[in-house]
Scaffold this motif. Sequence first.
Motif, PDB file in Angstrom:
ATOM      1  N   PRO A 326      -5.641  20.097  65.060  1.00  0.00           N
ATOM      2  CA  PRO A 326      -6.780  19.807  65.941  1.00  0.00           C
ATOM      3  C   PRO A 326      -7.821  20.932  65.910  1.00  0.00           C
ATOM      4  N   ASP A 327      -9.038  20.554  66.207  1.00  0.00           N
ATOM      5  CA  ASP A 327     -10.166  21.479  66.168  1.00  0.00           C
ATOM      6  C   ASP A 327     -10.229  22.281  67.464  1.00  0.00           C
ATOM      7  N   PRO A 328     -10.069  23.612  67.400  1.00  0.00           N
ATOM      8  CA  PRO A 328     -10.146  24.402  68.634  1.00  0.00           C
ATOM      9  C   PRO A 328     -11.536  24.398  69.246  1.00  0.00           C
ATOM     10  N   PHE A 329     -12.557  24.023  68.454  1.00  0.00           N
ATOM     11  CA  PHE A 329     -13.937  24.038  68.938  1.00  0.00           C
ATOM     12  C   PHE A 329     -14.386  22.694  69.518  1.00  0.00           C
ATOM     13  N   VAL A 345     -14.848  28.243  78.340  1.00  0.00           N
ATOM     14  CA  VAL A 345     -14.433  27.024  79.053  1.00  0.00           C
ATOM     15  C   VAL A 345     -13.374  26.276  78.243  1.00  0.00           C
ATOM     16  N   ARG A 346     -13.605  26.185  76.951  1.00  0.00           N
ATOM     17  CA  ARG A 346     -12.637  25.507  76.079  1.00  0.00           C
ATOM     18  C   ARG A 346     -11.295  26.248  76.078  1.00  0.00           C
ATOM     19  N   ARG A 347     -11.347  27.558  76.094  1.00  0.00           N
ATOM     20  CA  ARG A 347     -10.120  28.366  76.150  1.00  0.00           C
ATOM     21  C   ARG A 347      -9.309  28.006  77.387  1.00  0.00           C
ATOM     22  N   ASP A 348      -9.976  27.860  78.523  1.00  0.00           N
ATOM     23  CA  ASP A 348      -9.270  27.474  79.748  1.00  0.00           C
ATOM     24  C   ASP A 348      -8.679  26.072  79.622  1.00  0.00           C
ATOM     25  N   GLU A 349      -9.394  25.184  78.928  1.00  0.00           N
ATOM     26  CA  GLU A 349      -8.869  23.829  78.726  1.00  0.00           C
ATOM     27  C   GLU A 349      -7.616  23.863  77.864  1.00  0.00           C
ATOM     28  N   ILE A 350      -7.645  24.659  76.799  1.00  0.00           N
ATOM     29  CA  ILE A 350      -6.460  24.796  75.945  1.00  0.00           C
ATOM     30  C   ILE A 350      -5.284  25.320  76.757  1.00  0.00           C
ATOM     31  N   LYS A 351      -5.517  26.335  77.577  1.00  0.00           N
ATOM     32  CA  LYS A 351      -4.441  26.904  78.390  1.00  0.00           C
ATOM     33  C   LYS A 351      -3.868  25.856  79.334  1.00  0.00           C
ATOM     34  N   ILE A 613      -3.121  28.317  70.522  1.00  0.00           N
ATOM     35  CA  ILE A 613      -2.555  29.337  71.407  1.00  0.00           C
ATOM     36  C   ILE A 613      -2.929  30.720  70.890  1.00  0.00           C
ATOM     37  N   ILE A 614      -2.816  30.908  69.574  1.00  0.00           N
ATOM     38  CA  ILE A 614      -3.219  32.184  68.975  1.00  0.00           C
ATOM     39  C   ILE A 614      -4.715  32.405  69.190  1.00  0.00           C
ATOM     40  N   ALA A 615      -5.496  31.356  68.962  1.00  0.00           N
ATOM     41  CA  ALA A 615      -6.951  31.465  69.102  1.00  0.00           C
ATOM     42  C   ALA A 615      -7.355  31.812  70.523  1.00  0.00           C
ATOM     43  N   ALA A 616      -6.608  31.311  71.509  1.00  0.00           N
ATOM     44  CA  ALA A 616      -6.958  31.558  72.905  1.00  0.00           C
ATOM     45  C   ALA A 616      -6.743  33.018  73.302  1.00  0.00           C
ATOM     46  N   ILE A 617      -6.046  33.787  72.482  1.00  0.00           N
ATOM     47  CA  ILE A 617      -5.847  35.215  72.750  1.00  0.00           C
ATOM     48  C   ILE A 617      -7.076  36.015  72.318  1.00  0.00           C
TER      49      ILE A 617
END
Length: 738
Positions: A326-329, A345-351, A613-617
């Motif tokens: 899936p596209d993290p963006f 905002v997207r980072r919070d959605e992923i979390k 998950i890695i990207a959200a760091i």
Amino acid sequence: MPKILSFSFIILAFIFPAFTNTGFTEKFIKERQPVNATLSAQFTTANIIIDGIEEKEWSKAKPGTINIAMTSNLSGPATGCTTGGVIRSLWDGALLYLLIDVTDADITTAATRPTDKDGVEIYFDLWNDKFPKYEEDDGMMRISAAGELTGSGVYADRLKAYAASPRYNKENTKIGYTVELAIQIGGVAMKNGSSMGIDIGINDAVSPANTTKYKIFWSNGNNKGINDNSQWGNVVLNGYDGKSAMAIDTFLLKTNIKKAETLVRGIWINKTVLDKALVNAKNELTATNQTNINAANASLDHALKALRRKGKYKDPFDLPATNYLPDPFTFLNGEKVKTVADWNVRRDEIKDLVQYYEYGYMPQAPEKVTTSINGTALAVTVNDNGKTATFNAKLTVPTVAQCGKNGPYPVILSIDFFSGDANPIFLNAGYAVLSIVYSAIGSDNYDHKGAFYTLYPYDVATGHDVGTLLAWAWGASRGVDALSYLVNNDPAFKNTLDINKLVVTGFSRCGKAALAAGFFDDRFDIVSPGASGCGGAAVYRYDAFGNTPFRSAPFGNVYTWGTSPGGEVLGDKTRHQGHNANEMLPRFLNPDRIYKTKTHGYGERLPYDHHEIIAAIAPRAVLITTGNDDYSNNAEGDCIGAEAAKPVFNFLNASENIAINIRTTGEANPRGGGGGGHWLSEKQVKNLVEFADKIFFGKPLSAESQTAFYSNPYIPTFDKYYGGLDKMMPWRKSAPGR
């Protein structure tokens, strides 16, 4: 219909000399069976009493020989073994009967370990798909010569009855023992030609040592146990005349009734349909018509599969499949990330997605964390919601003599399996080490015990079904709180610890926890999951296991000590370590046959994958530690996770903060056995220090490390097996910031 009576140990075989067939057994153990041997199960309508005593009906069953003798550690064929056996099989409807006659002059069951007792291991694979993975239909039943039962897999559900008894010759001298059992095979087509996977292993223990000297197999001496049924033989149903009444089969119906009755209530949509089907199923349990029983089971099974979870997001079964990462963006609603503010905002959605579908939800920071220290022993006390929990940790601070520098020292928080001494490599480099034993935070099982669950009890009905990975990550964060408490309240630590320079690391499942800790807690500047694989840095959708044929080293499935079919996958994780996650994650597996999938990997309905998950760091630093010959870990998947997270690091101008730390095939395992396997090398530990020195102090990397950290040797593998990065990540070329 057959009558089944079970006696765990009968000493009456000498009363029935006509049916002990001792000469019959000795004759057949001299013959050798081929690999993937076949055993014919003869249909019967006789009353089979499961008591370990051979009845006349067994003479109709064609025997198979158990005489492939191996050393006890299965390192190779054994010589000098005089123990062997014969296996026979009967069937009636959904009951498969097995009789194993063992000839053994020295019988001992005095050992503590079940594997060091004389006895028989019966390996059983209902689907008989010769698959190099431990599946939900596989089981192993171990029955000692004294009738003691142990095992693994589905044996507890499938084993209907069992017994063992001594065998005597005509002179009434004990010459061995007999094991008899009945297995429920509901789900198999009850007709001639239907087959199941099976193998038999005899544990040949010797006295007075009371240890197993030989293992003797029926089908294949390369039996790898329940993790690989491809070496097992076949039992084939035969002899049915098409007219005789078969035993009524209620196994599947009872199984589904149990599932329905044990479901947590209050969390499901359309439960009314299930309740109605359940009432009907119970009414049909006493039916004498197999057609009615099958219909009731089909209705209940359909109702179970139609259940959907209530919640803020769609049930996993209602999500679309995505056969690439899936596209993290891209937001869940389809909108695109264009700015850093959008990304936050997207980072919070992923979390939130990862917590909802996998980890469970992280509690808010607790009301109070205090600590006391005695030498290196740290007692961390957490107060929250009127409850108190304490766990121990170990804090080791380097000395000037060790590292040649004064504090304050950066801290490496290590999530560990056991409490031990801090790695001198860290101390010599000027890093303090806080070691937290993971099981003190949350038990590594389904008991949900430990400090975390004392404060936040496990409860599916209220949405508090938090997996142990999140619990262990929570413990790491409380470790940081404890360090802060020391720095702020104990003058001895004010200038000793630099809590603005923190690393979190761990190995294997503790590596999975380290990644989760970094995902949830921004105070960790560097996150270094070691051999974390499935549920850690590795993505679910791609795995070396999915490739056929198996590949060769260095980027394949061959260790110096043998062949592995590939790394752990989502199916393994939910079966062997299901307590790591919440109870939503298993719903991303395909029902019934959870290893069957349309993609290279698994979990194609997940709305994210672990590269996110890695990207959200990001932009904090991540060093993914793995081994290119550790396919229990899925190093390939780790490196896919890193590669797919890079666009986010690039977007945030932190491209050098994502790196890989691969152990190569040439590095010798200090525990012996050459290279390969699931372990962390000294060089990899030194690499973590070098990476941390770069991040914290701006020290330049060596030329070797610069290349190793930022080169991905698996890229050619991705091209060969998955069609290349652009196919695996079709959004990559249009990622913002390129």
